[in-house]
Scaffold this motif. Structure first.
Motif, short mmCIF file in Angstrom:
data_model
loop_
_atom_site.label_atom_id
_atom_site.label_comp_id
_atom_site.label_asym_id
_atom_site.label_seq_id
_atom_site.Cartn_x
_atom_site.Cartn_y
_atom_site.Cartn_z
N GLN A 88 11.41 17.17 2.09
CA GLN A 88 10.88 17.67 0.71
C GLN A 88 10.57 16.26 -0.03
O GLN A 88 11.50 15.80 -0.49
CB GLN A 88 11.92 18.55 -0.09
N ILE A 89 9.27 16.23 -0.43
CA ILE A 89 8.60 15.13 -1.07
C ILE A 89 8.00 15.26 -2.14
O ILE A 89 6.89 16.14 -2.12
CB ILE A 89 7.96 14.35 0.17
N GLN A 90 8.15 14.51 -3.33
CA GLN A 90 7.54 14.64 -4.41
C GLN A 90 6.45 13.54 -4.43
O GLN A 90 6.80 12.64 -4.50
CB GLN A 90 8.42 14.32 -5.65
N LEU A 91 5.17 13.78 -4.18
CA LEU A 91 4.30 13.07 -3.65
C LEU A 91 3.26 12.78 -4.83
O LEU A 91 2.66 13.59 -5.23
CB LEU A 91 3.45 13.59 -2.46
N PRO A 92 3.28 11.49 -5.30
CA PRO A 92 2.43 11.41 -6.53
C PRO A 92 0.88 11.29 -6.13
O PRO A 92 0.68 10.40 -4.73
CB PRO A 92 2.84 10.06 -6.97
N VAL A 93 -0.09 11.78 -6.65
CA VAL A 93 -1.51 11.67 -6.04
C VAL A 93 -2.42 11.20 -7.26
O VAL A 93 -2.51 12.02 -8.21
CB VAL A 93 -1.93 13.04 -5.49
N ALA A 94 -3.03 10.27 -7.10
CA ALA A 94 -3.76 9.53 -8.27
C ALA A 94 -4.93 10.45 -8.37
O ALA A 94 -5.58 11.07 -7.30
CB ALA A 94 -4.37 8.38 -7.61
N GLU B 111 0.78 -1.33 -0.02
CA GLU B 111 0.05 0.11 0.04
C GLU B 111 1.13 1.32 0.07
O GLU B 111 0.35 2.34 0.15
CB GLU B 111 -1.03 -0.03 1.17
N TRP B 112 2.11 1.26 0.04
CA TRP B 112 3.02 2.41 0.01
C TRP B 112 3.11 3.22 -1.30
O TRP B 112 3.15 2.44 -2.14
CB TRP B 112 4.37 2.07 0.78
N VAL B 113 3.20 4.29 -1.15
CA VAL B 113 3.74 5.15 -2.29
C VAL B 113 5.02 5.39 -2.65
O VAL B 113 5.60 5.86 -1.59
CB VAL B 113 2.85 6.62 -2.54
N LYS B 114 5.64 5.17 -3.64
CA LYS B 114 7.10 5.37 -3.92
C LYS B 114 7.23 6.87 -4.11
O LYS B 114 6.68 7.41 -5.01
CB LYS B 114 7.59 4.57 -5.04
N SER C 118 3.29 5.93 10.05
CA SER C 118 3.77 7.08 9.25
C SER C 118 4.22 6.90 7.77
O SER C 118 4.42 5.42 7.49
CB SER C 118 5.01 7.76 9.98
N GLY C 119 4.12 7.77 7.00
CA GLY C 119 4.70 7.47 5.45
C GLY C 119 3.50 7.98 4.50
O GLY C 119 2.53 8.52 4.76
N ASP C 120 3.58 7.51 3.25
CA ASP C 120 2.71 7.60 2.39
C ASP C 120 2.10 6.43 1.68
O ASP C 120 2.69 5.14 1.27
CB ASP C 120 3.38 8.37 1.20
N PHE C 121 0.85 6.38 1.39
CA PHE C 121 -0.03 5.10 1.23
C PHE C 121 -1.01 5.47 0.15
O PHE C 121 -1.55 6.59 -0.18
CB PHE C 121 -0.56 4.58 2.44
N TYR C 122 -1.32 4.52 -0.63
CA TYR C 122 -2.57 4.47 -1.53
C TYR C 122 -3.51 3.67 -1.46
O TYR C 122 -3.14 2.47 -1.73
CB TYR C 122 -2.01 5.03 -2.89
N LYS C 123 -4.81 3.73 -1.47
CA LYS C 123 -5.82 2.91 -1.85
C LYS C 123 -7.04 3.58 -2.45
O LYS C 123 -7.31 4.46 -2.00
CB LYS C 123 -6.26 2.20 -0.38
N PRO C 124 -7.26 3.29 -3.54
CA PRO C 124 -8.16 3.76 -4.41
C PRO C 124 -9.23 4.44 -3.77
O PRO C 124 -9.89 3.71 -3.00
CB PRO C 124 -8.49 2.92 -5.49
N PRO C 125 -10.04 5.83 -3.72
CA PRO C 125 -9.13 6.57 -4.71
C PRO C 125 -8.17 7.84 -4.07
O PRO C 125 -7.88 8.84 -4.43
CB PRO C 125 -10.34 7.42 -5.28
N THR C 126 -7.72 7.19 -2.70
CA THR C 126 -7.30 8.20 -1.64
C THR C 126 -5.40 7.95 -1.66
O THR C 126 -5.21 6.85 -1.48
CB THR C 126 -7.89 8.18 -0.47
N THR C 127 -4.81 8.94 -1.61
CA THR C 127 -3.45 8.94 -1.21
C THR C 127 -3.42 9.42 0.13
O THR C 127 -3.95 10.59 0.54
CB THR C 127 -2.68 9.82 -2.24
N LEU C 128 -2.73 9.02 0.92
CA LEU C 128 -2.53 9.27 2.41
C LEU C 128 -1.09 9.60 2.75
O LEU C 128 -0.32 8.96 2.44
CB LEU C 128 -3.04 8.01 3.24
#
Length: 388
Positions: A155-161, A110-113, A350-360
Protein backbone atom coordinates in the motif's frame (compact mmCIF):
# COMPACT_ATOMS: atom_id res chain seq x y z
CA UNK A 1 54.84 -7.90 -4.99
CA UNK A 2 53.51 -4.42 -5.85
CA UNK A 3 53.71 -5.24 -9.57
CA UNK A 4 51.75 -8.44 -9.02
CA UNK A 5 49.02 -6.65 -7.08
CA UNK A 6 48.81 -3.98 -9.77
CA UNK A 7 48.48 -6.42 -12.65
CA UNK A 8 46.10 -8.71 -10.77
CA UNK A 9 43.93 -5.63 -10.16
CA UNK A 10 44.02 -4.69 -13.85
CA UNK A 11 43.06 -8.21 -14.92
CA UNK A 12 40.22 -8.31 -12.38
CA UNK A 13 38.96 -4.93 -13.62
CA UNK A 14 39.10 -6.22 -17.21
CA UNK A 15 37.13 -9.33 -16.31
CA UNK A 16 34.44 -7.29 -14.54
CA UNK A 17 34.37 -4.91 -17.51
CA UNK A 18 33.94 -7.89 -19.85
CA UNK A 19 30.94 -9.04 -17.83
CA UNK A 20 29.63 -5.47 -17.76
CA UNK A 21 29.74 -5.22 -21.55
CA UNK A 22 27.71 -8.39 -21.89
CA UNK A 23 25.15 -7.38 -19.24
CA UNK A 24 24.74 -3.93 -20.81
CA UNK A 25 24.18 -5.39 -24.27
CA UNK A 26 21.78 -8.04 -22.94
CA UNK A 27 19.68 -5.44 -21.13
CA UNK A 28 19.48 -3.12 -24.12
CA UNK A 29 18.71 -5.82 -26.68
CA UNK A 30 15.51 -6.41 -24.77
CA UNK A 31 14.58 -2.75 -25.22
CA UNK A 32 13.98 -3.31 -28.92
CA UNK A 33 11.08 -5.10 -30.55
CA UNK A 34 13.26 -7.91 -31.89
CA UNK A 35 11.44 -11.09 -32.81
CA UNK A 36 11.66 -13.63 -30.00
CA UNK A 37 13.43 -16.33 -32.01
CA UNK A 38 16.12 -13.91 -33.17
CA UNK A 39 16.46 -12.34 -29.72
CA UNK A 40 16.92 -15.71 -28.02
CA UNK A 41 19.58 -16.73 -30.54
CA UNK A 42 21.49 -13.52 -29.84
CA UNK A 43 21.12 -13.96 -26.07
CA UNK A 44 22.42 -17.53 -26.19
CA UNK A 45 25.32 -16.30 -28.30
CA UNK A 46 26.20 -13.67 -25.70
CA UNK A 47 25.92 -16.22 -22.89
CA UNK A 48 28.41 -18.34 -24.80
CA UNK A 49 30.88 -15.50 -25.44
CA UNK A 50 30.64 -14.39 -21.80
CA UNK A 51 32.50 -17.58 -20.92
CA UNK A 52 34.36 -18.23 -24.18
CA UNK A 53 36.24 -14.94 -24.57
CA UNK A 54 38.04 -14.99 -21.19
CA UNK A 55 38.83 -18.70 -21.51
CA UNK A 56 40.06 -18.37 -25.09
CA UNK A 57 42.26 -15.39 -24.29
CA UNK A 58 43.61 -17.07 -21.17
CA UNK A 59 44.67 -20.03 -23.32
CA UNK A 60 45.95 -18.24 -26.43
CA UNK A 61 47.84 -15.59 -24.48
CA UNK A 62 48.78 -17.71 -21.49
CA UNK A 63 52.47 -16.79 -21.70
CA UNK A 64 51.78 -13.05 -21.74
CA UNK A 65 49.20 -13.35 -18.96
CA UNK A 66 51.63 -15.40 -16.88
CA UNK A 67 54.19 -12.61 -17.22
CA UNK A 68 51.58 -10.09 -16.11
CA UNK A 69 50.36 -11.91 -13.03
CA UNK A 70 53.95 -12.68 -11.98
CA UNK A 71 54.88 -9.03 -12.34
CA UNK A 72 57.47 -9.46 -15.07
CA UNK A 73 57.03 -6.29 -17.16
CA UNK A 74 60.36 -6.87 -18.91
CA UNK A 75 58.63 -9.55 -21.01
CA UNK A 76 56.01 -7.12 -22.29
CA UNK A 77 54.64 -5.70 -24.69
CA UNK A 78 51.22 -7.28 -24.39
CA UNK A 79 49.80 -8.73 -27.66
CA UNK A 80 47.77 -6.08 -29.52
CA UNK A 81 44.46 -7.98 -29.52
CA UNK A 82 44.73 -8.64 -25.78
CA UNK A 83 45.60 -5.01 -25.13
CA UNK A 84 42.71 -3.76 -27.32
CA UNK A 85 40.06 -5.91 -25.68
CA UNK A 86 41.45 -5.14 -22.25
CA UNK A 87 41.15 -1.41 -22.97
CA UNK A 88 37.56 -1.92 -24.16
CA UNK A 89 36.73 -3.72 -20.92
CA UNK A 90 38.30 -0.93 -18.86
CA UNK A 91 36.43 1.67 -20.92
CA UNK A 92 33.20 -0.13 -19.99
CA UNK A 93 33.73 1.07 -16.43
CA UNK A 94 33.29 4.64 -17.67
CA UNK A 95 30.70 4.20 -20.43
CA UNK A 96 28.39 1.82 -18.55
CA UNK A 97 29.76 1.53 -15.03
CA UNK A 98 29.56 5.14 -13.88
CA UNK A 99 25.95 5.66 -15.10
CA UNK A 100 25.04 2.28 -13.54
CA UNK A 101 26.46 3.39 -10.20
CA UNK A 102 24.68 6.75 -10.45
CA UNK A 103 21.26 5.11 -10.78
CA UNK A 104 21.60 2.71 -7.86
CA UNK A 105 18.44 2.76 -5.70
CA UNK A 106 20.43 3.66 -2.59
CA UNK A 107 21.35 7.04 -4.13
CA UNK A 108 17.71 7.86 -4.93
CA UNK A 109 18.27 9.89 -8.11
CA UNK A 110 14.89 10.61 -9.79
CA UNK A 111 13.16 8.56 -7.10
CA UNK A 112 9.93 9.68 -5.45
CA UNK A 113 9.79 9.30 -1.69
CA UNK A 114 6.72 7.31 -0.72
CA UNK A 115 5.08 5.94 2.39
CA UNK A 116 4.75 2.15 2.12
CA UNK A 117 2.91 -0.43 4.19
CA UNK A 118 3.99 -3.90 3.07
CA UNK A 119 2.29 -7.22 3.75
CA UNK A 120 4.09 -10.36 2.58
CA UNK A 121 1.81 -13.31 1.86
CA UNK A 122 2.98 -16.80 1.00
CA UNK A 123 0.17 -17.72 -1.36
CA UNK A 124 0.84 -21.44 -0.81
CA UNK A 125 -0.79 -20.99 2.60
CA UNK A 126 -3.97 -19.53 1.08
CA UNK A 127 -4.92 -22.20 -1.46
CA UNK A 128 -5.99 -25.78 -0.78
CA UNK A 129 -3.67 -27.40 -3.33
CA UNK A 130 -0.07 -27.16 -4.47
CA UNK A 131 0.76 -24.32 -6.83
CA UNK A 132 3.49 -25.93 -8.99
CA UNK A 133 2.03 -27.85 -11.94
CA UNK A 134 5.28 -29.05 -13.54
CA UNK A 135 8.50 -30.70 -12.40
CA UNK A 136 10.40 -27.58 -13.46
CA UNK A 137 8.35 -25.46 -11.07
CA UNK A 138 8.56 -28.03 -8.27
CA UNK A 139 12.34 -27.99 -8.59
CA UNK A 140 12.46 -24.17 -8.63
CA UNK A 141 10.21 -23.98 -5.56
CA UNK A 142 12.82 -25.88 -3.53
CA UNK A 143 15.73 -23.63 -4.46
CA UNK A 144 17.17 -21.65 -1.52
CA UNK A 145 16.07 -18.00 -1.23
CA UNK A 146 13.50 -18.36 -4.04
CA UNK A 147 10.52 -16.03 -3.38
CA UNK A 148 8.28 -16.85 -6.36
CA UNK A 149 5.21 -17.53 -4.20
CA UNK A 150 5.76 -14.75 -1.63
CA UNK A 151 3.49 -11.92 -2.76
CA UNK A 152 4.38 -8.44 -1.53
CA UNK A 153 1.16 -6.44 -1.15
CA UNK A 154 2.31 -2.83 -0.98
CA UNK A 155 0.00 0.00 0.00
CA UNK A 156 1.75 3.08 -1.33
CA UNK A 157 0.94 6.74 -0.76
CA UNK A 158 2.18 8.01 -4.12
CA UNK A 159 2.76 11.76 -4.65
CA UNK A 160 1.85 12.76 -8.21
CA UNK A 161 2.92 16.14 -9.54
CA UNK A 162 0.05 18.08 -11.10
CA UNK A 163 -2.59 15.80 -9.57
CA UNK A 164 -6.02 17.51 -9.63
CA UNK A 165 -7.31 18.18 -6.10
CA UNK A 166 -10.34 15.91 -6.60
CA UNK A 167 -8.02 12.95 -7.30
CA UNK A 168 -6.17 13.31 -4.01
CA UNK A 169 -6.93 10.02 -2.25
CA UNK A 170 -7.85 8.19 -5.47
CA UNK A 171 -7.21 4.44 -5.08
CA UNK A 172 -5.60 2.55 -7.92
CA UNK A 173 -4.61 -1.15 -7.88
CA UNK A 174 -1.89 -2.15 -10.33
CA UNK A 175 -0.07 -5.35 -11.16
CA UNK A 176 1.89 -6.55 -14.16
CA UNK A 177 3.51 -9.54 -15.84
CA UNK A 178 1.26 -12.37 -14.72
CA UNK A 179 2.92 -14.67 -17.31
CA UNK A 180 0.49 -17.56 -17.51
CA UNK A 181 2.90 -20.29 -18.59
CA UNK A 182 1.16 -23.38 -17.27
CA UNK A 183 3.94 -24.01 -14.73
CA UNK A 184 1.94 -22.44 -11.88
CA UNK A 185 -1.69 -23.05 -10.96
CA UNK A 186 -4.09 -20.33 -12.08
CA UNK A 187 -5.15 -19.74 -8.47
CA UNK A 188 -1.84 -17.97 -7.86
CA UNK A 189 -2.86 -15.10 -10.13
CA UNK A 190 -6.48 -15.39 -9.06
CA UNK A 191 -5.41 -14.69 -5.48
CA UNK A 192 -3.67 -11.49 -6.63
CA UNK A 193 -6.86 -10.32 -8.37
CA UNK A 194 -8.96 -11.16 -5.31
CA UNK A 195 -6.69 -9.18 -2.98
CA UNK A 196 -6.72 -6.23 -5.36
CA UNK A 197 -10.54 -6.34 -5.44
CA UNK A 198 -10.83 -6.64 -1.63
CA UNK A 199 -9.02 -3.30 -1.34
CA UNK A 200 -11.97 -1.71 -3.18
CA UNK A 201 -9.95 0.38 -5.64
CA UNK A 202 -11.40 3.10 -7.80
CA UNK A 203 -9.51 1.69 -10.78
CA UNK A 204 -7.56 -1.49 -11.53
CA UNK A 205 -4.74 -1.74 -14.09
CA UNK A 206 -2.79 -4.63 -15.61
CA UNK A 207 0.26 -3.53 -17.60
CA UNK A 208 0.93 -6.44 -19.93
CA UNK A 209 2.57 -9.85 -20.33
CA UNK A 210 -0.51 -11.94 -19.64
CA UNK A 211 -0.10 -15.09 -21.73
CA UNK A 212 2.92 -17.29 -22.48
CA UNK A 213 1.18 -20.56 -23.34
CA UNK A 214 -1.81 -20.73 -25.67
CA UNK A 215 -3.88 -23.12 -23.53
CA UNK A 216 -3.82 -20.56 -20.70
CA UNK A 217 -6.10 -18.25 -22.69
CA UNK A 218 -8.92 -20.43 -21.36
CA UNK A 219 -7.91 -19.47 -17.80
CA UNK A 220 -8.48 -15.75 -18.27
CA UNK A 221 -12.21 -15.63 -17.56
CA UNK A 222 -11.83 -17.61 -14.34
CA UNK A 223 -8.91 -15.50 -13.13
CA UNK A 224 -10.03 -12.01 -14.08
CA UNK A 225 -13.85 -11.94 -14.23
CA UNK A 226 -14.11 -11.40 -10.48
CA UNK A 227 -12.12 -8.17 -10.55
CA UNK A 228 -14.06 -5.08 -9.50
CA UNK A 229 -13.23 -1.36 -9.45
CA UNK A 230 -15.69 1.51 -9.44
CA UNK A 231 -14.15 3.19 -12.52
CA UNK A 232 -13.30 -0.05 -14.32
CA UNK A 233 -10.47 -2.51 -14.90
CA UNK A 234 -8.03 -1.72 -17.73
CA UNK A 235 -5.30 -3.73 -19.46
CA UNK A 236 -2.66 -3.70 -22.17
CA UNK A 237 -0.48 -6.42 -23.70
CA UNK A 238 3.29 -6.91 -23.55
CA UNK A 239 6.04 -8.62 -25.51
CA UNK A 240 5.23 -12.12 -24.20
CA UNK A 241 1.68 -11.76 -25.47
CA UNK A 242 3.07 -12.00 -29.00
CA UNK A 243 4.08 -15.63 -28.36
CA UNK A 244 0.68 -17.12 -29.12
CA UNK A 245 -0.78 -17.35 -32.61
CA UNK A 246 -3.02 -14.30 -32.25
CA UNK A 247 -2.77 -11.74 -29.43
CA UNK A 248 -6.32 -10.77 -30.38
CA UNK A 249 -7.45 -13.94 -28.59
CA UNK A 250 -6.02 -12.57 -25.36
CA UNK A 251 -7.65 -9.18 -25.94
CA UNK A 252 -11.01 -10.86 -26.62
CA UNK A 253 -10.80 -13.11 -23.56
CA UNK A 254 -9.84 -10.23 -21.26
CA UNK A 255 -12.66 -8.12 -22.69
CA UNK A 256 -15.09 -10.99 -22.09
CA UNK A 257 -13.90 -11.06 -18.48
CA UNK A 258 -14.99 -7.43 -18.14
CA UNK A 259 -11.63 -5.68 -18.63
CA UNK A 260 -11.17 -2.68 -20.92
CA UNK A 261 -8.45 -2.81 -23.57
CA UNK A 262 -6.57 0.49 -23.89
CA UNK A 263 -3.52 -0.93 -25.64
CA UNK A 264 -4.56 0.17 -29.12
CA UNK A 265 -7.10 2.87 -28.36
CA UNK A 266 -7.20 5.31 -25.42
CA UNK A 267 -10.42 5.96 -23.57
CA UNK A 268 -11.82 8.97 -21.79
CA UNK A 269 -13.41 8.73 -18.36
CA UNK A 270 -14.33 11.05 -15.53
CA UNK A 271 -12.30 9.88 -12.55
CA UNK A 272 -13.55 11.44 -9.30
CA UNK A 273 -15.35 13.97 -11.52
CA UNK A 274 -12.06 14.88 -13.25
CA UNK A 275 -11.84 14.70 -17.04
CA UNK A 276 -9.27 11.97 -17.64
CA UNK A 277 -7.67 9.99 -20.44
CA UNK A 278 -6.55 6.40 -19.90
CA UNK A 279 -3.89 5.58 -22.47
CA UNK A 280 -2.00 2.42 -23.39
CA UNK A 281 1.50 2.04 -24.82
CA UNK A 282 2.59 -1.46 -25.90
CA UNK A 283 5.63 -0.27 -27.86
CA UNK A 284 7.87 -1.52 -29.36
CA UNK A 285 5.94 -4.78 -29.81
CA UNK A 286 2.64 -3.27 -30.97
CA UNK A 287 1.83 0.05 -32.67
CA UNK A 288 1.30 3.09 -30.45
CA UNK A 289 -1.94 5.05 -30.63
CA UNK A 290 -1.55 8.48 -32.17
CA UNK A 291 -2.61 11.04 -29.55
CA UNK A 292 -2.01 14.78 -29.29
CA UNK A 293 0.97 15.76 -27.17
CA UNK A 294 -0.96 18.25 -25.09
CA UNK A 295 -4.26 17.82 -23.29
CA UNK A 296 -6.18 19.57 -20.54
CA UNK A 297 -7.27 16.20 -19.14
CA UNK A 298 -5.54 14.19 -16.42
CA UNK A 299 -3.55 11.54 -18.26
CA UNK A 300 -2.97 8.02 -16.92
CA UNK A 301 -0.70 5.81 -19.02
CA UNK A 302 -0.44 2.02 -18.90
CA UNK A 303 2.86 1.09 -20.52
CA UNK A 304 4.33 -2.37 -20.56
CA UNK A 305 7.94 -1.15 -20.52
CA UNK A 306 9.37 1.75 -18.49
CA UNK A 307 11.37 2.57 -21.64
CA UNK A 308 8.34 4.63 -22.72
CA UNK A 309 8.98 7.13 -19.91
CA UNK A 310 10.36 9.73 -22.39
CA UNK A 311 7.25 9.20 -24.58
CA UNK A 312 5.05 9.75 -21.54
CA UNK A 313 6.81 13.00 -20.72
CA UNK A 314 6.47 14.27 -24.29
CA UNK A 315 2.75 13.51 -24.19
CA UNK A 316 2.05 15.32 -20.93
CA UNK A 317 1.24 12.16 -18.97
CA UNK A 318 0.73 12.77 -15.26
CA UNK A 319 1.02 9.17 -14.04
CA UNK A 320 2.60 6.22 -15.86
CA UNK A 321 2.29 2.60 -14.69
CA UNK A 322 4.70 -0.01 -16.07
CA UNK A 323 6.22 -3.43 -15.51
CA UNK A 324 8.25 -5.70 -17.85
CA UNK A 325 11.55 -5.56 -15.92
CA UNK A 326 10.48 -7.80 -12.99
CA UNK A 327 12.58 -5.66 -10.68
CA UNK A 328 15.63 -7.35 -12.18
CA UNK A 329 14.36 -10.80 -11.06
CA UNK A 330 17.07 -10.66 -8.39
CA UNK A 331 18.46 -7.80 -6.33
CA UNK A 332 21.74 -7.48 -4.47
CA UNK A 333 21.77 -5.79 -1.05
CA UNK A 334 22.38 -2.02 -1.42
CA UNK A 335 23.37 -2.43 -5.10
CA UNK A 336 19.94 -3.47 -6.33
CA UNK A 337 19.25 -5.14 -9.71
CA UNK A 338 21.86 -6.07 -12.31
CA UNK A 339 19.88 -7.63 -15.16
CA UNK A 340 16.90 -5.68 -16.45
CA UNK A 341 15.41 -6.01 -19.97
CA UNK A 342 15.42 -2.31 -20.76
CA UNK A 343 17.18 0.09 -23.08
CA UNK A 344 18.05 2.00 -19.90
CA UNK A 345 19.43 -1.03 -18.09
CA UNK A 346 18.36 -1.29 -14.46
CA UNK A 347 17.76 2.45 -14.06
CA UNK A 348 13.97 2.04 -13.80
CA UNK A 349 13.85 -1.66 -12.90
CA UNK A 350 11.21 -1.06 -10.20
CA UNK A 351 10.03 1.69 -7.89
CA UNK A 352 8.68 5.23 -8.12
CA UNK A 353 10.29 7.97 -10.20
CA UNK A 354 9.64 11.52 -11.32
CA UNK A 355 10.84 13.55 -14.28
CA UNK A 356 8.66 16.56 -15.15
CA UNK A 357 5.81 16.32 -15.81
CA UNK A 358 5.45 12.54 -15.27
CA UNK A 359 5.42 10.31 -12.21
CA UNK A 360 6.35 6.71 -12.99
CA UNK A 361 5.53 3.60 -10.96
CA UNK A 362 7.24 0.37 -12.09
CA UNK A 363 5.97 -2.92 -10.71
CA UNK A 364 8.19 -5.94 -10.08
CA UNK A 365 5.45 -8.04 -11.66
CA UNK A 366 3.59 -11.10 -10.42
CA UNK A 367 5.25 -14.02 -12.18
CA UNK A 368 7.66 -14.85 -15.00
CA UNK A 369 9.05 -17.49 -17.30
CA UNK A 370 12.15 -17.69 -15.08
CA UNK A 371 10.83 -19.37 -11.94
CA UNK A 372 13.36 -17.73 -9.66
CA UNK A 373 13.19 -14.54 -7.61
CA UNK A 374 15.96 -13.57 -5.22
CA UNK A 375 15.34 -10.63 -2.88
CA UNK A 376 12.70 -9.54 -5.40
CA UNK A 377 9.21 -10.67 -4.41
CA UNK A 378 6.25 -10.52 -6.80
CA UNK A 379 4.28 -7.34 -6.24
CA UNK A 380 0.72 -6.09 -6.02
CA UNK A 381 0.67 -2.28 -5.85
CA UNK A 382 -2.21 -0.57 -4.07
CA UNK A 383 -1.63 3.09 -4.90
CA UNK A 384 -3.30 5.98 -3.15
CA UNK A 385 -2.63 9.09 -5.20
CA UNK A 386 -1.56 12.21 -3.32
CA UNK A 387 -0.93 15.77 -4.44
CA UNK A 388 2.81 16.34 -4.62
Amino acid sequence: MADRIFWWSILAACLIGHLGIHVAIYNRLNGFGIRRRVLKAIEYGFAFTTLLIPLAMAWVFRDALTDLVLGRPENLPIPAILMSYGMACLLCWIVFGLPWLAWRPILGLEWVKTQRDIEVVDIRNHVDHTLPLTNKCRFAEQMPLNQIFELSIEQIQLPVAGLPAKLDGYRLAQFSDVHLTGHIHRDFCKYVVERATEWQPNLMALSGDIIDSHHCVDWLTDIFSGARATDGCYFILGNHDTRIASPDETRAAMSSAGWIDVGQEPTTKRLADVESEIIGNESPWFPVANIPRQSSAFRLLLSHSPDQFPWARKHNVHLMLAGHTHGGQGRLPLVGPILSPSFHGSRWASGDFYKPPTTLHVSRGVCGTHLLRINCRPQLSLLTLRSA
